[in-house]
Design a protein around this motif. Structure first.
Motif, PDB file in Angstrom:
ATOM      1  N   HIS A  87      14.138 -11.636  22.363  1.00 32.80           N
ATOM      2  CA  HIS A  87      15.437 -12.276  22.183  1.00 32.80           C
ATOM      3  C   HIS A  87      16.463 -11.378  21.497  1.00 32.80           C
ATOM      4  O   HIS A  87      17.601 -11.791  21.334  1.00 32.80           O
ATOM      5  CB  HIS A  87      15.284 -13.568  21.384  1.00 32.80           C
ATOM      6  CG  HIS A  87      14.356 -14.544  22.019  1.00 32.80           C
ATOM      7  ND1 HIS A  87      14.615 -15.148  23.233  1.00 32.80           N
ATOM      8  CD2 HIS A  87      13.154 -15.029  21.619  1.00 32.80           C
ATOM      9  CE1 HIS A  87      13.621 -15.960  23.540  1.00 32.80           C
ATOM     10  NE2 HIS A  87      12.722 -15.902  22.593  1.00 32.80           N
ATOM     11  N   SER A  88      16.070 -10.200  21.059  1.00 33.54           N
ATOM     12  CA  SER A  88      16.929  -9.258  20.334  1.00 33.54           C
ATOM     13  C   SER A  88      17.693  -9.930  19.188  1.00 33.54           C
ATOM     14  O   SER A  88      18.863  -9.666  18.968  1.00 33.54           O
ATOM     15  CB  SER A  88      17.885  -8.522  21.279  1.00 33.54           C
ATOM     16  OG  SER A  88      18.824  -9.394  21.864  1.00 33.54           O
ATOM     17  N   CYS A  89      16.998 -10.796  18.477  1.00 35.80           N
ATOM     18  CA  CYS A  89      17.600 -11.526  17.355  1.00 35.80           C
ATOM     19  C   CYS A  89      18.107 -10.572  16.277  1.00 35.80           C
ATOM     20  O   CYS A  89      19.202 -10.762  15.745  1.00 35.80           O
ATOM     21  CB  CYS A  89      16.573 -12.470  16.726  1.00 35.80           C
ATOM     22  SG  CYS A  89      15.879 -13.660  17.869  1.00 35.80           S
ATOM     23  N   CYS A  94      22.137  -8.044  13.128  1.00 30.15           N
ATOM     24  CA  CYS A  94      22.077  -6.989  12.106  1.00 30.15           C
ATOM     25  C   CYS A  94      23.374  -6.876  11.313  1.00 30.15           C
ATOM     26  O   CYS A  94      23.351  -6.480  10.144  1.00 30.15           O
ATOM     27  CB  CYS A  94      21.648  -5.655  12.697  1.00 30.15           C
ATOM     28  SG  CYS A  94      22.819  -4.874  13.805  1.00 30.15           S
ATOM     29  N   GLY A  95      24.491  -7.265  11.893  1.00 37.18           N
ATOM     30  CA  GLY A  95      25.760  -7.232  11.171  1.00 37.18           C
ATOM     31  C   GLY A  95      25.798  -8.176   9.995  1.00 37.18           C
ATOM     32  O   GLY A  95      26.538  -7.957   9.034  1.00 37.18           O
ATOM     33  N   VAL A 132      14.673  -3.655   9.995  1.00 32.87           N
ATOM     34  CA  VAL A 132      15.863  -4.040  10.761  1.00 32.87           C
ATOM     35  C   VAL A 132      16.382  -2.842  11.544  1.00 32.87           C
ATOM     36  O   VAL A 132      16.714  -2.955  12.732  1.00 32.87           O
ATOM     37  CB  VAL A 132      16.961  -4.625   9.838  1.00 32.87           C
ATOM     38  CG1 VAL A 132      18.301  -4.703  10.559  1.00 32.87           C
ATOM     39  CG2 VAL A 132      16.562  -5.992   9.323  1.00 32.87           C
ATOM     40  N   VAL A 133      16.447  -1.688  10.901  1.00 32.64           N
ATOM     41  CA  VAL A 133      16.918  -0.478  11.584  1.00 32.64           C
ATOM     42  C   VAL A 133      15.983  -0.130  12.742  1.00 32.64           C
ATOM     43  O   VAL A 133      16.438   0.226  13.831  1.00 32.64           O
ATOM     44  CB  VAL A 133      17.060   0.691  10.589  1.00 32.64           C
ATOM     45  CG1 VAL A 133      17.302   2.005  11.307  1.00 32.64           C
ATOM     46  CG2 VAL A 133      18.178   0.400   9.599  1.00 32.64           C
ATOM     47  N   ASN A 134      14.681  -0.260  12.527  1.00 34.81           N
ATOM     48  CA  ASN A 134      13.724   0.007  13.614  1.00 34.81           C
ATOM     49  C   ASN A 134      13.926  -0.960  14.783  1.00 34.81           C
ATOM     50  O   ASN A 134      13.857  -0.559  15.940  1.00 34.81           O
ATOM     51  CB  ASN A 134      12.282  -0.097  13.110  1.00 34.81           C
ATOM     52  CG  ASN A 134      11.881   1.071  12.259  1.00 34.81           C
ATOM     53  OD1 ASN A 134      12.536   2.099  12.240  1.00 34.81           O
ATOM     54  ND2 ASN A 134      10.804   0.908  11.519  1.00 34.81           N
ATOM     55  N   ASP A 138      20.390   1.717  17.272  1.00 39.99           N
ATOM     56  CA  ASP A 138      21.764   2.192  17.054  1.00 39.99           C
ATOM     57  C   ASP A 138      22.724   1.079  16.646  1.00 39.99           C
ATOM     58  O   ASP A 138      23.748   1.353  16.014  1.00 39.99           O
ATOM     59  CB  ASP A 138      22.296   2.877  18.306  1.00 39.99           C
ATOM     60  CG  ASP A 138      21.599   4.207  18.580  1.00 39.99           C
ATOM     61  OD1 ASP A 138      20.941   4.735  17.655  1.00 39.99           O
ATOM     62  OD2 ASP A 138      21.711   4.711  19.714  1.00 39.99           O
ATOM     63  N   ALA A 139      22.420  -0.147  16.983  1.00 39.52           N
ATOM     64  CA  ALA A 139      23.301  -1.263  16.619  1.00 39.52           C
ATOM     65  C   ALA A 139      23.409  -1.423  15.103  1.00 39.52           C
ATOM     66  O   ALA A 139      24.381  -1.995  14.603  1.00 39.52           O
ATOM     67  CB  ALA A 139      22.790  -2.564  17.241  1.00 39.52           C
ATOM     68  N   ALA A 140      22.431  -0.898  14.358  1.00 35.26           N
ATOM     69  CA  ALA A 140      22.443  -1.022  12.900  1.00 35.26           C
ATOM     70  C   ALA A 140      23.357  -0.007  12.233  1.00 35.26           C
ATOM     71  O   ALA A 140      23.851  -0.240  11.115  1.00 35.26           O
ATOM     72  CB  ALA A 140      21.019  -0.866  12.368  1.00 35.26           C
TER      73      ALA A 140
END
Length: 147
Positions: A87-89, A94-95, A132-134, A138-140
């Motif tokens: 689900h790429s939650c 991450c924001g 979270v970064v893992n 790149d979104a993080a």
């Protein structure tokens, strides 16, 4: 079940009840990840309040909830199984997660250093931030670089 756990996580009478409610949420996140998306907005609000305002032992369990979701999502990504729900939650949230986790790192007591023997909210927040970064990749970056 989720409603009852949400109520228990807000129980003002006893921090042990709140802590155990978050422990149950951690188990649910691990076992029933595929059903979580509909509950995540409410769970984010609940865990955010806990992490920022509750007793450290309770807050660390709320952080563990997000760490567990990160671990599940990384496992699903690495497995590459298209039948496994993803689900790429974390990538989507991450924001909001990263600034909250950065505040936990800042709560480290002066004069203490993070080491393998110290487990407190700063350490839990740091581990969760790494997860979270893992999970987000790149979104993080845009949320971490300004820090």
């Amino acid at each position: 079940v989720m409603h009852l756990l949400g109520e228990a996580a807000k129980c003002e009478a006893d921090p042990r009840i709140r802590q155990e409610a978050y422990e149950c949420l951690v188990e649910i996140a691990a076992a029933y990840y595929e059903h979580l998306p509909e509950y995540l907005p409410a769970l984010f609000t609940l865990t955010q309040h806990c992490i920022l305002h509750d007793a450290e032992e309770v807050a660390m369990q709320a952080i563990e909830f997000w760490s567990t979701i990160c671990e599940v999502e990384v496992e699903v990504q690495q497995a590459g199984d298209e039948d496994e729900p993803y689900h790429s939650c974390i990538q989507q949230g991450c924001g909001q997660l990263i600034p909250m986790l950065l505040t936990t790192i800042q709560r480290q007591e002066e004069g203490t250093e993070l080491c393998n023997e110290t487990w407190n909210i700063a350490a839990a927040g740091g581990v969760c931030l790494r997860l979270v970064v893992n999970a987000a990749g790149d979104a993080a970056l845009p949320h971490i670089v300004p820090f």
